[in-house]
Design a protein around this motif. Structure first.
Motif, PDB file in Angstrom:
ATOM      1  N   GLN A  80     -25.275  -3.451  48.066  1.00  0.00           N
ATOM      2  CA  GLN A  80     -24.564  -2.615  48.956  1.00  0.00           C
ATOM      3  C   GLN A  80     -22.398  -2.987  48.162  1.00  0.00           C
ATOM      4  N   ILE A  81     -21.938  -1.978  48.677  1.00  0.00           N
ATOM      5  CA  ILE A  81     -20.676  -1.509  48.564  1.00  0.00           C
ATOM      6  C   ILE A  81     -20.289  -3.723  49.181  1.00  0.00           C
ATOM      7  N   SER A  82     -19.422  -3.138  48.938  1.00  0.00           N
ATOM      8  CA  SER A  82     -17.921  -4.513  49.277  1.00  0.00           C
ATOM      9  C   SER A  82     -17.376  -4.003  49.943  1.00  0.00           C
ATOM     10  N   PRO A  83     -17.537  -5.012  51.561  1.00  0.00           N
ATOM     11  CA  PRO A  83     -16.956  -4.546  52.604  1.00  0.00           C
ATOM     12  C   PRO A  83     -15.074  -4.004  51.683  1.00  0.00           C
ATOM     13  N   SER A  84     -15.069  -5.307  51.008  1.00  0.00           N
ATOM     14  CA  SER A  84     -13.629  -5.166  50.711  1.00  0.00           C
ATOM     15  C   SER A  84     -13.296  -3.736  50.470  1.00  0.00           C
ATOM     16  N   ALA A  85     -14.123  -2.878  49.942  1.00  0.00           N
ATOM     17  CA  ALA A  85     -13.657  -0.878  49.627  1.00  0.00           C
ATOM     18  C   ALA A  85     -13.244  -0.183  51.037  1.00  0.00           C
ATOM     19  N   TRP A  86     -13.382  -1.035  51.989  1.00  0.00           N
ATOM     20  CA  TRP A  86     -13.108   0.035  52.777  1.00  0.00           C
ATOM     21  C   TRP A  86     -12.029  -0.298  53.823  1.00  0.00           C
ATOM     22  N   LEU A  96     -17.220   7.688  60.234  1.00  0.00           N
ATOM     23  CA  LEU A  96     -17.201   9.348  59.304  1.00  0.00           C
ATOM     24  C   LEU A  96     -18.386   9.196  58.723  1.00  0.00           C
ATOM     25  N   ALA A  97     -18.424   8.594  57.550  1.00  0.00           N
ATOM     26  CA  ALA A  97     -18.797   8.345  56.499  1.00  0.00           C
ATOM     27  C   ALA A  97     -20.498   7.452  56.739  1.00  0.00           C
ATOM     28  N   ALA A  98     -19.825   6.274  57.351  1.00  0.00           N
ATOM     29  CA  ALA A  98     -21.468   5.930  57.757  1.00  0.00           C
ATOM     30  C   ALA A  98     -22.088   6.818  58.473  1.00  0.00           C
ATOM     31  N   LEU A 158     -23.676   0.955  52.881  1.00  0.00           N
ATOM     32  CA  LEU A 158     -22.350   1.081  53.000  1.00  0.00           C
ATOM     33  C   LEU A 158     -21.859  -0.337  52.909  1.00  0.00           C
ATOM     34  N   GLY A 159     -22.006  -1.199  52.955  1.00  0.00           N
ATOM     35  CA  GLY A 159     -21.027  -2.813  53.809  1.00  0.00           C
ATOM     36  C   GLY A 159     -21.171  -3.124  54.536  1.00  0.00           C
ATOM     37  N   LEU A 160     -21.374  -2.405  56.117  1.00  0.00           N
ATOM     38  CA  LEU A 160     -21.042  -2.203  57.402  1.00  0.00           C
ATOM     39  C   LEU A 160     -21.722  -3.818  57.873  1.00  0.00           C
ATOM     40  N   ASP A 161     -20.208  -4.544  58.805  1.00  0.00           N
ATOM     41  CA  ASP A 161     -21.169  -5.262  59.230  1.00  0.00           C
ATOM     42  C   ASP A 161     -21.886  -5.641  60.893  1.00  0.00           C
ATOM     43  N   ILE A 162     -22.225  -6.359  61.532  1.00  0.00           N
ATOM     44  CA  ILE A 162     -23.852  -5.862  62.051  1.00  0.00           C
ATOM     45  C   ILE A 162     -22.906  -4.917  63.575  1.00  0.00           C
ATOM     46  N   LYS A 163     -21.764  -5.530  64.078  1.00  0.00           N
ATOM     47  CA  LYS A 163     -20.953  -5.151  64.990  1.00  0.00           C
ATOM     48  C   LYS A 163     -21.065  -3.730  64.381  1.00  0.00           C
ATOM     49  N   GLU A 164     -20.496  -2.979  63.615  1.00  0.00           N
ATOM     50  CA  GLU A 164     -20.177  -1.392  63.006  1.00  0.00           C
ATOM     51  C   GLU A 164     -21.522  -1.105  63.088  1.00  0.00           C
ATOM     52  N   ILE A 165     -22.630  -1.722  63.308  1.00  0.00           N
ATOM     53  CA  ILE A 165     -24.557  -1.401  62.747  1.00  0.00           C
ATOM     54  C   ILE A 165     -24.844  -1.251  64.477  1.00  0.00           C
ATOM     55  N   TYR A 166     -24.239  -2.025  65.122  1.00  0.00           N
ATOM     56  CA  TYR A 166     -24.983  -2.011  66.939  1.00  0.00           C
ATOM     57  C   TYR A 166     -23.727  -0.441  66.910  1.00  0.00           C
ATOM     58  N   GLY A 167     -22.419  -0.208  66.624  1.00  0.00           N
ATOM     59  CA  GLY A 167     -21.963   0.817  67.712  1.00  0.00           C
ATOM     60  C   GLY A 167     -22.133   2.447  66.494  1.00  0.00           C
TER      61      GLY A 167
END
Length: 278
Positions: A80-86, A96-98, A158-167
């Motif tokens: 997975q892409i590191s969350p720090s990359a975002w 949009l990328a997600a 993509l390195g999304l957290d669970i809240k972002e996945i729910y969104g």
């Protein structure tokens, strides 16, 4: 008990709101005809609502399985892409990328769902003879698991957290209600930018020329690139559904994939036996 009643009240209010919004949009495109809910349409809506709330066969499974799938992805140590990359990326660009990555993944999952052995699971969704916004809720739990896995794996990569996945799931879900609505819109000059109700209705059309077309969930560009785009014009009066259709029989819809898989296995066994005897 009180919590269940509160949740039920919120749910009823949400569906009532969706009904009002999509009815107004339908009236804007189709006039007073949109206010006529024929008995067949009412039965379809009731069936879809029941499917949404019967045991495992529920659209809620799409959301319920997200957390366990995220945990599974992390525990397996998948890339997975590191969350720090975002960190310095604007939220709009990240969202949009997600959406693009998820829709690309879902395009191919959707195509696979139209292949022989996966089709019985997806056929439940296509069985609605009166396509409308609640038709998105008509889905078999076996299909919901596949779609939820697609969402989680593409988003976790993509390195999304669970809240972002729910969104992301919520945005895609609201758009699916919209494209299944009885609205005769093609988005005009934007029809190649965002999937429209007209385009998606052709995907459900019981018309041979439209079979295996329009797999994209949000972005039509994937259908354009891979040669599966089809939108010759208005589809509002074109029949929807499938052959060997369980229509609005809830229990037949629940059993449909298993019956079809059983039939297919029996046919393969008979064919194998015939080959061996020859």
């Amino acid at each position: 008990m009180e919590g269940m009643l509160v949740n039920l009240a919120y749910e009823v209010a949400a569906y009532a709101g969706l009904l009002v919004v999509f009815t107004l949009l339908a009236v804007a495109t189709r006039g007073r005809e949109a206010l006529e809910w024929r008995p067949e349409l009412r039965q379809s809506a009731l069936t879809n609502f029941l499917i949404l709330h019967i045991g495992a066969l529920t659209g809620a499974l799409y959301f319920v399985t997200i957390a366990p799938l995220v945990a599974a992805y992390d525990s397996l140590g998948l890339p997975q892409i590191s969350p720090s990359a975002w960190q310095d990326v604007p939220f709009v660009i990240k969202a949009l990328a997600a959406l693009i990555v998820y829709d690309f993944s879902l395009y191919w999952v959707h195509r696979f769902l139209h292949t022989s052995w996966l089709w019985p699971s997806h056929a439940v969704h296509h069985s609605d003879p009166e396509l409308h916004f609640l038709s998105w809720s008509r889905g078999h739990f076996t299909e919901q698991l596949v779609i939820a896995a697609c969402l989680v794996f593409s988003s976790s990569w993509l390195g999304l957290d669970i809240k972002e996945i729910y969104g992301l799931a919520l945005v895609q879900g609201l758009h699916q209600y919209y494209v299944h609505a009885r609205i005769d819109w093609d988005h005009g000059i934007f029809k190649y930018l965002i999937v429209s109700p007209q385009m998606h209705r052709w995907h459900h059309a019981e018309v041979e020329a439209a079979y295996d077309k329009n797999f994209a969930s949000i972005f039509p560009v994937f259908d354009l690139v891979f040669g599966t785009y089809y939108n010759p014009g208005s589809c509002i009066n074109v029949p929807t559904g499938i052959g060997n259709n369980p229509d609005n029989n809830v229990f037949a819809l629940i059993l449909h994939p298993f019956r079809e898989w059983g039939r297919m296995l029996a046919e393969r066994k008979r064919a194998s036996g015939t080959t061996e005897s020859a």
